[in-house]
Scaffold this motif. Structure first.
Motif, PDB file in Angstrom:
ATOM      1  N   ALA A  70       0.883  -1.231  -0.058  1.00  0.00           N
ATOM      2  CA  ALA A  70      -0.060   0.159  -0.014  1.00  0.00           C
ATOM      3  C   ALA A  70       0.948   1.318  -0.076  1.00  0.00           C
ATOM      4  O   ALA A  70       2.114   1.136   0.313  1.00  0.00           O
ATOM      5  N   ALA A  71       0.285   2.412  -0.408  1.00  0.00           N
ATOM      6  CA  ALA A  71       0.989   3.652  -0.578  1.00  0.00           C
ATOM      7  C   ALA A  71       0.018   4.728  -0.317  1.00  0.00           C
ATOM      8  O   ALA A  71      -1.211   4.628  -0.724  1.00  0.00           O
ATOM      9  N   SER A  72       0.235   5.980   0.041  1.00  0.00           N
ATOM     10  CA  SER A  72      -0.210   7.135   0.086  1.00  0.00           C
ATOM     11  C   SER A  72       0.206   7.949  -1.269  1.00  0.00           C
ATOM     12  O   SER A  72      -0.594   9.038  -1.652  1.00  0.00           O
ATOM     13  N   ASP A  73       1.116   7.564  -1.979  1.00  0.00           N
ATOM     14  CA  ASP A  73       1.588   8.026  -3.324  1.00  0.00           C
ATOM     15  C   ASP A  73       0.996   7.516  -4.329  1.00  0.00           C
ATOM     16  O   ASP A  73       1.069   6.227  -4.252  1.00  0.00           O
ATOM     17  N   HIS A  74       0.424   8.160  -5.382  1.00  0.00           N
ATOM     18  CA  HIS A  74      -0.267   7.514  -6.398  1.00  0.00           C
ATOM     19  C   HIS A  74       0.541   7.641  -7.842  1.00  0.00           C
ATOM     20  O   HIS A  74      -0.440   7.652  -8.904  1.00  0.00           O
ATOM     21  N   SER A  75       1.562   8.083  -7.928  1.00  0.00           N
ATOM     22  CA  SER A  75       2.310   8.483  -9.223  1.00  0.00           C
ATOM     23  C   SER A  75       2.657   7.062  -9.972  1.00  0.00           C
ATOM     24  O   SER A  75       2.548   6.018  -9.263  1.00  0.00           O
ATOM     25  N   ASP A  76       2.653   7.389 -11.184  1.00  0.00           N
ATOM     26  CA  ASP A  76       2.883   6.182 -11.962  1.00  0.00           C
ATOM     27  C   ASP A  76       4.237   5.143 -11.530  1.00  0.00           C
ATOM     28  O   ASP A  76       4.255   4.229 -11.630  1.00  0.00           O
ATOM     29  N   ARG A  77       5.182   6.022 -11.203  1.00  0.00           N
ATOM     30  CA  ARG A  77       6.377   5.385 -10.785  1.00  0.00           C
ATOM     31  C   ARG A  77       6.018   4.542  -9.526  1.00  0.00           C
ATOM     32  O   ARG A  77       6.578   3.345  -9.326  1.00  0.00           O
ATOM     33  N   THR A  78       5.530   5.134  -8.531  1.00  0.00           N
ATOM     34  CA  THR A  78       4.990   4.503  -7.142  1.00  0.00           C
ATOM     35  C   THR A  78       4.113   3.118  -7.615  1.00  0.00           C
ATOM     36  O   THR A  78       4.271   2.019  -6.999  1.00  0.00           O
ATOM     37  N   ILE A  79       3.176   3.207  -8.402  1.00  0.00           N
ATOM     38  CA  ILE A  79       2.495   1.918  -8.777  1.00  0.00           C
ATOM     39  C   ILE A  79       3.273   0.956  -9.383  1.00  0.00           C
ATOM     40  O   ILE A  79       3.205  -0.032  -9.182  1.00  0.00           O
ATOM     41  N   SER A  80       4.302   1.194 -10.238  1.00  0.00           N
ATOM     42  CA  SER A  80       5.162   0.234 -10.873  1.00  0.00           C
ATOM     43  C   SER A  80       5.796  -0.189  -9.873  1.00  0.00           C
ATOM     44  O   SER A  80       6.063  -1.598  -9.820  1.00  0.00           O
ATOM     45  N   GLU A  81       6.678   0.469  -8.927  1.00  0.00           N
ATOM     46  CA  GLU A  81       7.391  -0.113  -7.881  1.00  0.00           C
ATOM     47  C   GLU A  81       6.452  -0.955  -6.865  1.00  0.00           C
ATOM     48  O   GLU A  81       6.826  -2.017  -6.353  1.00  0.00           O
ATOM     49  N   LEU A  82       5.327  -0.447  -6.535  1.00  0.00           N
ATOM     50  CA  LEU A  82       4.473  -1.224  -5.842  1.00  0.00           C
ATOM     51  C   LEU A  82       4.469  -2.570  -6.462  1.00  0.00           C
ATOM     52  O   LEU A  82       4.335  -3.812  -5.765  1.00  0.00           O
ATOM     53  N   ALA A  83       3.898  -2.679  -7.585  1.00  0.00           N
ATOM     54  CA  ALA A  83       3.543  -4.124  -8.194  1.00  0.00           C
ATOM     55  C   ALA A  83       4.983  -4.820  -8.200  1.00  0.00           C
ATOM     56  O   ALA A  83       4.731  -6.368  -7.976  1.00  0.00           O
ATOM     57  N   LEU A  84       5.968  -4.442  -8.632  1.00  0.00           N
ATOM     58  CA  LEU A  84       7.148  -5.185  -8.475  1.00  0.00           C
ATOM     59  C   LEU A  84       7.502  -5.559  -7.141  1.00  0.00           C
ATOM     60  O   LEU A  84       7.810  -6.995  -6.803  1.00  0.00           O
ATOM     61  N   ARG A  85       7.407  -4.813  -5.999  1.00  0.00           N
ATOM     62  CA  ARG A  85       7.504  -5.193  -4.729  1.00  0.00           C
ATOM     63  C   ARG A  85       6.582  -6.314  -4.397  1.00  0.00           C
ATOM     64  O   ARG A  85       7.003  -7.593  -3.418  1.00  0.00           O
ATOM     65  N   ALA A  86       5.359  -6.144  -4.664  1.00  0.00           N
ATOM     66  CA  ALA A  86       4.349  -7.219  -4.247  1.00  0.00           C
ATOM     67  C   ALA A  86       4.579  -8.855  -4.809  1.00  0.00           C
ATOM     68  O   ALA A  86       4.427  -9.548  -4.393  1.00  0.00           O
ATOM     69  N   VAL A  87       4.852  -8.568  -6.247  1.00  0.00           N
ATOM     70  CA  VAL A  87       5.273  -9.759  -6.749  1.00  0.00           C
ATOM     71  C   VAL A  87       6.508 -10.588  -6.069  1.00  0.00           C
ATOM     72  O   VAL A  87       6.306 -11.706  -6.025  1.00  0.00           O
ATOM     73  N   ALA A  88       7.507 -10.003  -5.965  1.00  0.00           N
ATOM     74  CA  ALA A  88       8.616 -10.356  -5.244  1.00  0.00           C
ATOM     75  C   ALA A  88       8.313 -10.808  -4.115  1.00  0.00           C
ATOM     76  O   ALA A  88       8.651 -11.954  -3.387  1.00  0.00           O
ATOM     77  N   MET A  89       7.392 -10.215  -3.232  1.00  0.00           N
ATOM     78  CA  MET A  89       7.052 -10.510  -1.798  1.00  0.00           C
ATOM     79  C   MET A  89       6.358 -11.976  -1.789  1.00  0.00           C
ATOM     80  O   MET A  89       6.368 -12.795  -1.065  1.00  0.00           O
ATOM     81  N   ALA A  90       5.273 -11.939  -2.675  1.00  0.00           N
ATOM     82  CA  ALA A  90       4.390 -13.228  -2.877  1.00  0.00           C
ATOM     83  C   ALA A  90       5.275 -14.312  -3.399  1.00  0.00           C
ATOM     84  O   ALA A  90       5.000 -15.404  -2.735  1.00  0.00           O
ATOM     85  N   ARG A  91       6.324 -14.372  -4.126  1.00  0.00           N
ATOM     86  CA  ARG A  91       7.002 -15.343  -4.557  1.00  0.00           C
ATOM     87  C   ARG A  91       7.883 -15.962  -3.466  1.00  0.00           C
ATOM     88  O   ARG A  91       8.297 -17.045  -3.128  1.00  0.00           O
TER      89      ARG A  91
END
Length: 450
Positions: A70-91
């Motif tokens: 989750a994040a309180s910043d919703h810039s395109d860069r943050t969204i991309s980083e969130l997705a990469l981090r979430a996938v890495a964590m899920a694995r």
């Protein structure tokens, strides 16, 4: 306040980035909120606050492995980083075969929440109007004989908008509004000082009681506590005032939560179909009551909500389930998933009602003879597995069927299974509450006082 189109766009971006990063399933939540609160004291403004923001959350699933970011910043860069981090964590997360989104056929087809009237679209009150409401509540509390000062009087308004979108095709949202007025009054002096409060919240401002009613009630409750002392120690009947009776039923509802049942951590884990309340008691959930803050057409996993009976004639009819807990137990979800931006779905509740009895609270007080009326609780020692119960309490002592004096600094104890089987309901169902529970008399509880 961000509009629903912006929130829908954000959740769409989160899903697209999650898929690009390697997630096989994903859901996303975007929230926007504004809130204004005003506190007054001694006829003057003491504090005014305004909060506004947007939060986003993403859950990804890969072969039974789950991660949430989750994040309180919703810039395109943050969204991309969130997705990469979430996938890495899920694995790296442990595998759980019960995790997963709803099948498309399970999803609700009705997503227009306007039918529930969850949001007051009239112009929001200004900070000056909120200050006036708080000042009126303070003045009403001070007008009660015996009140020496007001600790605080407050008024607030909020608006919250949510959008949820998932890779299974679900996409929907809603807006909620909220208005509240409260007052905390003080009576007496020195070591004899006592305090109490009153407050009300509504989805629509027009449904709020007047601040004068709220302030006066705060004052009257506080004056009633003057001269409080410890009660005797022993076994007595206890009347849970409607201010706190919902908490007692809340322990039962916590024990039928599917997550606790699946863990085996509930004192009711073996009682499906068994008597958990006296005959004649019905406990129901209705998520479709208009103008109630907890109402909703769909749950946190996109399933259609519906009214259901939890206890019928005293017998336990079912658990409160989301998809994961239902799969663990080999059952169907009851569409009770709740979630936020930073937490996965879990079983939660909407609007609860316990049916009323035929006697007034005054009748029960008269019949109890000698015992305790509990009006406030503090601290808790509850064993969720055994049902052993111990809480600090304050209220009023009853002698010969009449209120004799105020009580503080005591402990009440028992076992929830036994307590709930000895309960009698009054006829005073409160209004405008998520938990609509009348005053409840429980026979034979332990009171530890003087």
């Amino acid at each position: 306040m961000a509009g629903s189109e912006m929130l829908r766009e954000l959740t769409g971006k989160l899903l697209a980035e999650a898929k690009r990063a390697g997630a096989t399933e994903a859901d996303a939540v975007a929230l926007s909120a504004t809130a204004v609160s005003v506190d007054v004291r001694e006829g003057r403004l003491e504090q005014a606050e305004r909060a506004e923001g947007v939060e986003i959350g993403l859950r990804v699933l890969i072969g039974g492995r789950q991660a949430i970011v989750a994040a309180s910043d919703h810039s395109d860069r943050t969204i991309s980083e969130l997705a990469l981090r979430a996938v890495a964590m899920a694995r790296e997360a442990p595998s759980d075969d019960t995790l997963g989104l709803a099948d498309p056929g399970q999803l609700t087809r009705q997503t227009d929440s306007s039918v529930l009237e969850l949001c007051d679209e009239s112009p929001a009150p200004s900070p000056e109007e909120l200050r006036d409401l708080a000042l009126r509540a303070e003045a009403a509390a001070l007008s009660v004989a015996g009140i020496t000062q007001i600790e605080s009087s407050s008024a607030s308004q909020s608006r919250r908008e949510m959008w949820m979108q998932a890779s299974n095709g679900f996409s929907a949202g809603y807006a909620r509004s909220g208005f509240s007025v409260s007052s905390v009054a003080i009576a007496g002096e020195g070591l004899g000082m006592e305090r109490d409060w009153a407050g009300e919240s509504r989805v629509f401002r027009s449904d709020l009681p007047s601040p004068e009613v709220i302030g006066r009630l705060a004052g009257e409750r506080t004056v009633a506590r003057l001269g409080a002392r410890k009660p005797p120690t022993g076994t007595f009947p206890i009347l849970y005032d409607q201010r706190v009776s919902g908490g007692l039923i809340g322990h039962l509802l916590g024990a039928v939560n599917g997550a606790a049942i699946a863990r085996g951590a509930s004192w009711l884990r073996n009682d499906l179909g068994e008597q958990v309340l006296p005959e004649g008691f019905d406990l129901r959930e209705d998520p479709h009551i208009r103008r109630m803050g907890a109402s909703r057409l769909f749950d946190g996993e996109g399933l259609p909500t519906a009214s259901r009976v939890i206890v019928d004639g005293g017998r336990l009819e079912g658990w409160t389930l989301d998809l994961s807990s239902a799969r663990k137990l080999g059952m169907e979800s009851t569409a009770n998933a709740s979630r936020g931006t930073s937490s996965p779905p879990s079983p939660g509740l909407t609007n609860i009602t316990l049916n009323a009895g035929s006697n007034t609270p005054q009748d029960l007080i008269r019949d109890m003879g000698r015992g305790l009326i509990v009006t406030s609780m503090l601290g808790a020692s509850i064993n969720g597995t055994t049902g052993d119960y111990s809480r600090g309490a304050a209220g009023l002592w009853v002698e010969n069927g009449e209120v004799a004096y105020a009580v503080n600094e005591c402990t009440i104890a028992g076992n929830l299974r036994e307590m709930l089987m000895r309960v009698t309901a009054a006829d005073d169902l409160p209004e405008w509450r998520q938990m609509v529970v009348p005053s409840l008399l429980v026979e034979g509880m332990t009171v530890a006082g003087a």
